[in-house]
Design a protein around this motif. Structure first.
Motif, short mmCIF file in Angstrom:
data_model
loop_
_atom_site.label_atom_id
_atom_site.label_comp_id
_atom_site.label_asym_id
_atom_site.label_seq_id
_atom_site.Cartn_x
_atom_site.Cartn_y
_atom_site.Cartn_z
N LEU A 1 0.83 -1.20 0.00
CA LEU A 1 0.00 0.00 0.00
C LEU A 1 0.87 1.26 0.00
N ALA A 2 1.97 1.22 0.74
CA ALA A 2 2.85 2.38 0.77
C ALA A 2 3.51 2.57 -0.60
N MET A 3 3.70 1.48 -1.31
CA MET A 3 4.37 1.56 -2.62
C MET A 3 3.46 2.19 -3.67
N ARG A 4 2.15 2.07 -3.49
CA ARG A 4 1.23 2.55 -4.54
C ARG A 4 1.53 3.97 -4.99
N PRO A 5 1.64 4.93 -4.06
CA PRO A 5 1.93 6.28 -4.56
C PRO A 5 3.41 6.54 -4.80
N PHE A 6 4.27 5.59 -4.44
CA PHE A 6 5.72 5.85 -4.42
C PHE A 6 6.45 5.29 -5.63
N GLY A 7 6.04 4.09 -6.07
CA GLY A 7 6.84 3.45 -7.12
C GLY A 7 6.04 2.47 -7.95
N PRO A 8 6.76 1.64 -8.73
CA PRO A 8 6.09 0.67 -9.57
C PRO A 8 5.29 -0.33 -8.73
N PRO A 9 4.23 -0.93 -9.24
CA PRO A 9 3.72 -0.74 -10.60
C PRO A 9 2.82 0.48 -10.78
N HIS A 10 2.36 1.09 -9.66
CA HIS A 10 1.33 2.12 -9.84
C HIS A 10 1.88 3.50 -10.11
N SER A 11 3.03 3.81 -9.54
CA SER A 11 3.59 5.16 -9.74
C SER A 11 5.03 5.04 -10.22
N PRO A 12 5.24 4.41 -11.38
CA PRO A 12 6.61 4.06 -11.78
C PRO A 12 7.51 5.27 -12.01
N ARG A 13 6.93 6.45 -12.24
CA ARG A 13 7.78 7.57 -12.61
C ARG A 13 8.02 8.56 -11.48
N ARG A 14 7.41 8.34 -10.34
CA ARG A 14 7.51 9.38 -9.29
C ARG A 14 8.96 9.74 -8.97
N ILE A 15 9.78 8.77 -8.70
CA ILE A 15 11.15 9.06 -8.30
C ILE A 15 11.97 9.54 -9.50
N HIS A 16 11.81 8.87 -10.62
CA HIS A 16 12.53 9.26 -11.82
C HIS A 16 12.27 10.73 -12.17
N ASP A 17 11.01 11.14 -12.02
CA ASP A 17 10.66 12.50 -12.39
C ASP A 17 11.15 13.54 -11.38
N MET A 18 11.66 13.10 -10.25
CA MET A 18 12.18 14.07 -9.27
C MET A 18 13.62 14.46 -9.55
N ARG A 19 14.22 13.86 -10.60
CA ARG A 19 15.65 14.08 -10.76
C ARG A 19 16.02 15.54 -10.96
N GLY A 20 15.21 16.24 -11.77
CA GLY A 20 15.48 17.66 -12.01
C GLY A 20 15.43 18.43 -10.70
N GLU A 21 14.43 18.12 -9.91
CA GLU A 21 14.25 18.82 -8.65
C GLU A 21 15.40 18.52 -7.68
N LEU A 22 15.83 17.27 -7.66
CA LEU A 22 16.96 16.92 -6.80
C LEU A 22 18.18 17.74 -7.19
N ALA A 23 18.42 17.84 -8.49
CA ALA A 23 19.58 18.58 -8.96
C ALA A 23 19.48 20.04 -8.55
N ARG A 24 18.26 20.61 -8.65
CA ARG A 24 18.10 22.01 -8.27
C ARG A 24 18.34 22.20 -6.77
N MET A 25 17.83 21.30 -5.96
CA MET A 25 18.04 21.43 -4.51
C MET A 25 19.53 21.40 -4.18
N VAL A 26 20.22 20.44 -4.79
CA VAL A 26 21.65 20.29 -4.52
C VAL A 26 22.40 21.54 -4.98
N ALA A 27 22.06 22.00 -6.18
CA ALA A 27 22.75 23.18 -6.70
C ALA A 27 22.53 24.36 -5.75
N GLY A 28 21.31 24.49 -5.24
CA GLY A 28 21.00 25.58 -4.32
C GLY A 28 21.84 25.51 -3.06
N LEU A 29 21.98 24.31 -2.52
CA LEU A 29 22.77 24.16 -1.28
C LEU A 29 24.24 24.47 -1.54
#
Ligand SMILES: Cc1cc2nc3c(=O)[nH]c(=O)nc-3n(C[C@H](O)[C@H](O)[C@H](O)COP(=O)(O)OP(=O)(O)OC[C@H]3O[C@@H](n4cnc5c(N)ncnc54)[C@H](O)[C@@H]3O)c2cc1C
Ligand code: HEM
Ligand code: SF4
Ligand code: SF4
Lengths: 88, 411, 464
Positions: B98-126
Motif C-alpha cells: 500500500l505504501a508503494m502505490r503512490p511511491f513506485g512501480p507498478p502504480h507510480s513508476p515515474r515518481r522518483i525518476h521525475d524528481m531528478r530535475g528537482e533533486l539537482a536544483r536542490m543540490v545546486a541551491g545548497l
C-alpha cells in the motif's frame, strides 16, 4: 561496478541490448524505478522489459544495471561486437 | 579476548571511526553467541541466507523476553503499533504494497525518476549557499538538509516544521542504539513519547491533506478510495513516521561518508569531477565500503536455526552485521579496498529479502546527484579533521560534522 | 603428449565448432573466450538471426510491447567467431570430426558443442497445421507472425495446451482484450509441471481473467474455409468452436534429427551426456570431444537420483553452456560437473511464478507460506521424506531458501515455524501429478558451497 556498455566506443552509439536473468531477479523493482522507460513491473513482482533500449535510455539502463541488488541485468559488454561482424 | 568484549568494543563510541578491524575479528566466528544472549552474524553468505529465511522474524513480539541483549525491544505502545519494518508477512507485505502505490512501480513508476530535475536544483541551491566561504560543515550545510528537503517534499510535510520533527526523529533514532548502560525503561519511554508526538503531528497533517490534497504521498494515502487498498489512520501514521525517519537519518550518512571517502581517495575524486557517470558505481561501492546502516539488530529466531555450524535458539535476538558481511573476503576480492570500478558488487547496504530498503532508488539518486555536484563545484576541497567526529550510533553510522576547507565554489 | 599440455595447446589453437547459435551456443562461445580460448570458433545456426532471447516472445512480444526482432541477446564480450547463420547442420562424422552443412560445406573441428535446442511440436495433422491462422511459438518469426495476427483483432483465439507457453499466450491475449479459449487435456493448466494442487490455482487465475478454460478435453480437428483459413475447431466432447486463430502449445521436440546415424546417443528426447556435458555414443560410452548443452541435452543430476533430466529452462541453458565450455578447454580434475539446481520462472496474469528443483518428482506438497487462495504463496514438494522442489507465486524473495533446502536434502514435510505459515499449510497433501515418475530408492546426495569452483557434493549411500 563500472558498467561497460557497447556503444561507448566513439562513433558507434547503438541501442543497448539487454537481458535479465529472471531466475536471479527477485522483483526488487530498482530497475523499474530508475529506468522506467525500459523496465516495468507487471503486477507486483513480475518484471517486463524492452530487450533493446534506445540511445536516449542508455543512462537509465546503466543506473538500473548498477542498482540491481542481485545483479541480474546483463547488457552488451564494452568490447562486444554490435552484431556478427565476421565473414559469413 | 572473548567475543563479548569484542561486541562491546564495536558498540563503544571509541570504535566509531573505524569499526572494520573489529568486524574482521567478529567474522572469525560467523555466528557467535554474545554474553548478552544476542547472536551476531557477521559473514556474507550467512547474513544473506538469513535475510531470505522465513524462520526469522522482524517482529519484536516474537522475542523471548528472557533472551535479553542490550537491545531488548521497547514494549510496543498500544497507541502506535509497529510499522512494516518491524512486521512480518502477511501484514508487512500488505502495508509495504500500500505504501508503494503512490511511491513506485507498478502504480507510480515515474515518481522518483521525475524528481531528478528537482533533486539537482536542490543540490545546486545548497552548494550555491557555500559561495564566499572557505570552509563548511558538509553534514549541517549539505548532507543533512538535502535529504530532509526531499523527504518533506515527497511526503507532503512542510519544510518549515523541520525543527519540530527533527527533535522527535533524533530521539527515535537514538532509541535504536544498543547502549547497555542507560536505563532501558526510561529510554523506551522517551522513544515511545517521541513516536507518539511525531505520529500525532503527522495525523493532523494527513487530515489537512485530506481536505486540501497535494501531489505527495500523504495526500495519496489518505485519498485512496478503494477500501481494499486503504490503510487505516493508525497504519498511515506509522508508515509516515517510518518514511520520515528513514528518509531523514540514513541518506545524510551516505552523502557524508561518501564525501569523506572521496577526500581520502583524491584520485577517485578527480575522476568523478570529469566523469559524473562514475557516481553510479561509486555510490554502490560506498554502500559496500562505508554503509550508513551498519547492522540490523531487530531480528528474532522463530525456531532453532542451524547456521554455519551453530544453532540459534528459538526466541533469540539476532544481529545481522551488514557492514561486516559487505567486507567479507570470502565474498569480495580485496574487500578493504575502495574501488568504484568493482564488478560483482552485490553489497548488503540496503539489506535484502522482503525488507529490502523501500527508499533505495531515492537514496541512490540523492547520493549520486549530491556527490557528483560536490565534486564538480568545490575547488581544492580538503578535510579539516580526519577522522571527523562521529554520531553516537553504531547502527546508523556517519560523521556528526565534516569540516571541509576549499578554495572556492565553481559555478 | 601429457593431458595438460594437450589441453594448453588446444586452448591456444584448437578448432571449436558450435552448432546451434542461440542462448546456449552464444553463452558457451563467450565462456570459451573468457577462459582464454584463442583458437578458431565457428558458430553454425539455421535461423538467419543473431542469437536472440525466447522468453520475451510469449510475454513482452505478444503484448505488443516489444518487436519480435528486438530480442537479440546482449554480448558479454567480443567473440571473434566465424558465423554461419541461416545454414543448418545436416550431419556429423564423428570419425573424421566434421560437421556437414546444408549448403554442402564441411566444417572440421577438434571439439564440437551441440546446442541445437528444441522446436515446437506441430499440430499432428499436416493439412490442418498448414491452415492460415494456425500457429506455433518457438522462434522470433513465429512470434512476429502471431503478434501481427493478434493485432488484427481476431474474434477468438484457441490455445491448444495449457503448459507454461500456452498459459502465457492466453494471458497476453486477455491483456490485449481478445477472447480466448484454452483447451487442455489434463485436469488443470500447468499440471504436468506443477501438479494438480498448484494447477487448480492456475485454473482459477485463468478464469478470473476471463479465459474460457476447458480442461479434460482435446481438440480433435481444425477446420478451414475454402480459402484455407482456420474457422472452426472440433473438440473431444463433441462441441465445435468458431475461432480464427489457434496456437498450438503442445510442447517441444529436441532438434536431433541431423544426428541420425552419427553414432551419438541422440533421439527425440535429446542427446544423453554426462554431468560434465560430454555426449554419450550409442554404446553408452562417453565421448571426449563432443559436448552438449541447453534444451537438447539430457544429463544425470546427482541431487535427483542421477536421473537424466532434460530441462527446457533458460537458466539451465546458460549454466550448462558455461560448464560445457569450461570443460571443453580443461582437462582431468579441472573439469566441473553441471550441478545447477533446476529453476525457472513464468509470468502470467500479472503473477510471477518461480520454481526450483524438480516438482514432478514430488509425491506430496505443502503450503509453507501464504495461502493458495490469495495467489501469493510458497509450496514445497516432498519426495521420499525430503524436499525436492518448491514453487512460489508472487513470493520470489523466498525461493532461495528453498533451493538450499533442496540442496541439503532437508526433511519433508519441513517442520519449521516460519513467517506467514497458515493453518492450511499444517499438513501435506498429494501433489497430484498425472503420471508421477517415481524412481527407485537411491542414495542421498547433498550440495554445498557458493561459487562454482566451491561447489561440493556429499554422497550418503542409500538407506537400507
Ligand atoms: C516462447 C518461449 C517462452 C519461454 N519462456 C521461458 C521462461 O519463462 N522461463 C524459462 O526458464 N524458459 C523459458 N523458455 C525456454 C528457453 O527459452 C529455452 O530453454 C532456451 O531458449 C534454450 O536455449 P538453447 O540454446 O538450448 O536452445 P534454443 O534456444 O532452442 O536454440 C537452438 C538453436 O539451434 C538451432 N538449430 C537447431 N537445429 C539446428 C541445426 N541442425 N543446425 C543449425 N542450427 C540448428 C535452432 O534453430 C535454434 O536457433 C521459453 C521458450 C519459448 C520458446
Ligand atoms: C542511504 C540511505 C539508506 C540506507 C543505507 C537504507 C538502508 C536500509 C536497510 C538496510 C533496510 C533494511 C532494514 C531491515 O531489513 O530490517 C532499510 C529498510 C527500509 N528503508 Fe531504507 N535506507 C536508506 C534510505 C531510505 C530512504 C530515503 C527511505 C524512505 C524514503 C527509506 C525507507 C526504508 C523503509 C520504509 C524500510 C523498511 C522496508 C521494509 O521493512 O519492507 N530508506 N533501509
Ligand atoms: S532490479 Fe534486479 S531484481 Fe529488481 S526487478 Fe530489476 S532485475 Fe529484478
Ligand atoms: S502492467 Fe503493471 S506496471 Fe504496467 S502499466 Fe499496468 S499496472 Fe503499471
Amino acid at each position: 561496478m563500472a558498467v561497460p556498455v557497447a556503444g561507448d566506443v566513439e562513433g558507434t552509439r547503438v541501442p543497448v541490448r539487454l537481458v535479465v536473468d529472471l531466475n536471479r531477479c527477485e522483483g526488487y523493482a530498482q530497475c523499474a524505478f530508475l529506468a522506467p522507460d525500459v523496465f516495468t513491473m507487471h503486477g507486483e513482482e513480475a518484471l517486463m522489459y524492452s530487450p533493446r533500449a534506445g540511445q536516449a535510455q542508455r543512462e537509465q539502463v546503466i543506473r538500473a544495471v548498477a542498482a540491481c541488488p542481485v545483479q541480474a541485468i546483463t547488457v552488451d559488454g564494452a568490447d562486444a561486437e554490435e552484431t556478427r561482424t565476421d565473414a559469413r | 579476548m572473548t567475543q563479548a568484549t569484542l561486541l562491546q568494543q564495536i558498540t563503544d563510541y571509541a570504535s566509531r571511526a573505524d569499526p572494520y578491524p573489529l568486524y574482521a575479528e567478529l567474522r572469525r566466528t560467523p555466528v557467535a553467541r554474545q554474553e548478552s544472549g544476542v547472536y551476531t552474524v557477521s559473514t556474507y553468505w550467512e547474513i544473506l541466507g538469513l535475510l531470505h529465511d522465513p524462520r526469522i522474524s522482524s517482529d519484536a513480539r516474537n522475542r523471548d523476553p528472557l533472551a535479553g541483549g542490550p537491545l531488548a525491544e521497547p514494549g510496543e505502545d498500544a497507541n502506535l503499533p509497529p510499522s512494516f519494518i518491524r512486521l512480518d508477512p502477511p501484514e508487512h507485505d500488505r502495508l509495504r504494497r500500500l505504501a508503494m502505490r503512490p511511491f513506485g512501480p507498478p502504480h507510480s513508476p515515474r515518481r522518483i525518476h521525475d524528481m531528478r530535475g528537482e533533486l539537482a536544483r536542490m543540490v545546486a541551491g545548497l552548494v550555491d549557499g557555500l559561495q564566499g566561504r572557505e570552509q563548511a560543515d558538509i553534514v549541517d550545510d549539505f548532507a543533512y538538509p538535502f535529504p530532509v528537503m526531499v523527504i518533506c517534499k515527497l511526503l507532503g510535510v512542510p519544510h518549515e516544521d523541520e525543527p519540530r520533527f527533527h527533535v522527535w526523529a533524533e530521539r527515535i533514532v537514538t532509541g535504536l542504539d544498543p547502549s547497555p548502560d542507560q536505563d532501558q525503561a526510561e529510554r523506551q519511554r522517551v522513544v515511545q513519547q517521541a513516536r507518539l508526538e511525531l505520529g500525532r503531528y503527522l495525523a493532523e497533517l494527513a487530515e489537512e491533506h485530506r481536505r486540501a490534497p497535494g501531489d505527495d504521498l500523504l495526500s495519496a494515502m489518505v485519498a485512496e478510495r478503494d477500501p481494499e487498498e486503504r490503510m487505516s489512520l493508525v497504519e498511515l501514521v506509522t508508515t509516515a513516521v517510518l518514511l520520515l525517519i528513514a528518509g531523514h537519518e540514513t541518506t545524510v550518512n551516505l552523502i557524508a561518508n561518501g564525501t569523506l571517502t572521496l577526500l581520502r581517495h583524491p584520485d577517485v575524486l578527480k575522476r568523478l569531477r570529469g566523469e559524473p557517470g562514475l557516481a553510479v558505481p561509486l555510490v554502490e561501492e560506498l554502500l559496500r565500503y562505508e554503509p550508513p546502516v551498519q547492522l540490523l539488530p531487530q531480528r528474532t529466531a522463530l525456531t532453532d536455526i542451524d547456521v554455519a555450524g551453530a544453532v540459534i535458539p528459538k526466541g533469540a535476538p539476532i544481529w545481522l552485521v551488514l557492514a561486516s558481511g559487505s567486507r567479507d573476503p570470502r565474498r569480495f576480492d580485496d574487500p578493504d579496498r575502495f574501488d568504484p570500478d568493482r564488478r560483482d558488487n552485490q553489497h548488503l547496504g540496503f539489506g535484502s529479502g522482503i525488507h529490502y530498503c523501500f527508499g533505495a532508488p531515492l537514496a541512490r539518486l540523492e547520493a549520486q546527484v549530491a556527490l557528483a555536484e560536490l565534486a564538480r563545484r568545490l575547488s581544492n576541497p580538503r578535510l579539516v579533521d580526519d577522522p571527523p567526529p562521529y554520531r553516537p550510533s553504531p547502527v546508523l553510522r556517519g560523521p556528526r560534522h565534516l569540516q571541509v576547507a576549499f578554495d572556492g565554489v565553481v559555478p | 603428449m601429457p593431458a595438460d599440455t594437450a589441453a594448453r595447446e588446444f586452448r591456444r589453437q584448437g578448432r571449436v565448432v558450435v552448432v546451434g547459435a542461440s542462448l546456449a551456443g552464444l553463452r558457451a562461445a563467450e565462456t570459451l573466450r573468457e577462459e582464454g580460448f584463442t583458437g578458431s570458433l565457428t558458430m553454425i545456426g539455421d535461423e538467419p538471426h543473431d542469437p536472440y532471447d525466447r522468453p520475451p516472445l510469449s510475454k513482452q512480444v505478444l503484448l505488443g510491447r516489444t518487436a519480435a526482432d528486438d530480442t537479440e541477446l546482449p554480448r558479454r564480450r567480443r567473440l571473434d567467431a566465424r558465423w554461419r547463420l541461416g545454414v543448418a547442420a545436416t550431419g556429423l562424422d564423428l570419425a573424421d570430426r566434421r560437421v556437414r552443412l546444408a549448403d554442402g560445406e564441411e566444417v572440421e573441428f577438434d571439439r564440437l558443442l551441440i546446442a541445437t535446442g528444441a522446436r515446437a511440436r506441430p499440430w499432428f495433422r499436416e493439412s490442418e497445421a498448414a491452415l492460415d491462422g494456425v500457429f506455433v511459438l518457438r522462434t522470433a518469426d513465429d512470434a512476429s507472425r502471431l503478434d501481427r495476427k493478434l493485432a488484427a483483432g481476431p474474434r477468438r483465439v484457441l490455445v491448444v495446451g495449457a503448459g507454461f507457453t500456452g498459459s502465457e499466450i492466453a494471458s497476453a491475449c486477455r491483456e490485449r482484450g481478445l477472447e480466448v479459449t484454452v483447451a487442455e487435456r489434463g485436469p488443470a493448466p500447468l499440471v504436468g509441471a506443477l501438479g494438480g494442487v498448484v494447477g487448480a490455482v492456475a485454473a482459477r487465475l485463468q478464469r478470473e481473467h476471463g479465459v474460457d478454460l476447458r480442461c479434460g478435453i482435446t481438440v480433435t480437428s481444425l477446420e478451414g474455409d475454402m480459402a484455407g483459413r482456420l474457422r472452426r475447431a472440433h473438440l473431444s466432447d463433441g462441441t465445435a468452436l468458431d475461432v480464427d486463430v489457434a496456437v498450438i502449445g503442445l510442447g517441444a521436440m529436441r532438434n536431433t534429427k541431423w544426428l541420425a546415424g552419427s553414432g551419438l546417443a541422440a533421439g527425440p528426447r535429446g542427446i544423453a551426456c554426462d554431468a560434465g556435458c560430454r555426449a554419450f555414443d550409442v554404446h553408452g560410452i562417453v565421448t571426449d570431444d563432443v559436448f552438449v548443452a541447453g534444451d537438447v541435452a539430457r544429463s544425470p543430476h546427482p541431487l535427483f537420483g542421477y536421473q537424466f533430466l532434460s530441462l527446457e529452462h533458460w537458466g539451465n541453458a546458460v549454466a550448462q553452456a558455461e560448464v560445457a565450455a569450461h570443460n571443453m578447454i580443461s582437462s582431468g580434475l579441472e573439469r566441473r560437473p553441471h550441478l545447477w539446481v533446476p529453476a525457472f520462472w513464468s509470468a502470467q496474469f500479472g503473477v510471477n511464478i518461480k520454481s526450483v528443483g524438480v516438482p514432478p518428482m514430488g509425491e506430496e506438497i505443502v503450503v509453507t507460506q501464504g495461502a493458495l487462495g490469495e495467489n501469493r504463496f510458497v509450496a514445497a514438494y516432498g519426495y521420499q521424506g525430503r524436499v525436492i522442489a518448491a514453487v512460489a507465486f508472487d513470493q520470489a524473495r523466498w525461493i532461495d531458501f528453498y533451493r538450499r533446502l533442496i540442496e541439503s536434502a532437508a526433511p519433508f514435510p519441513p517442520v519449521f515455524a516460519g513467517v506467514d505459515r497458515r493453518p492450511e499449510g499444517a499438513r501435506p497433501v498429494p501433489a497430484d501429478f498425472p503420471d508421477p515418475s517415481l524412481p527407485t530408492h537411491g542414495p542421498t546426495v547433498t550440495l554445498s558451497g557458493y561459487s562454482p569452483s566451491e561447489r561440493r557434493l556429499q554422497f550418503t549411500p542409500a538407506r537400507a
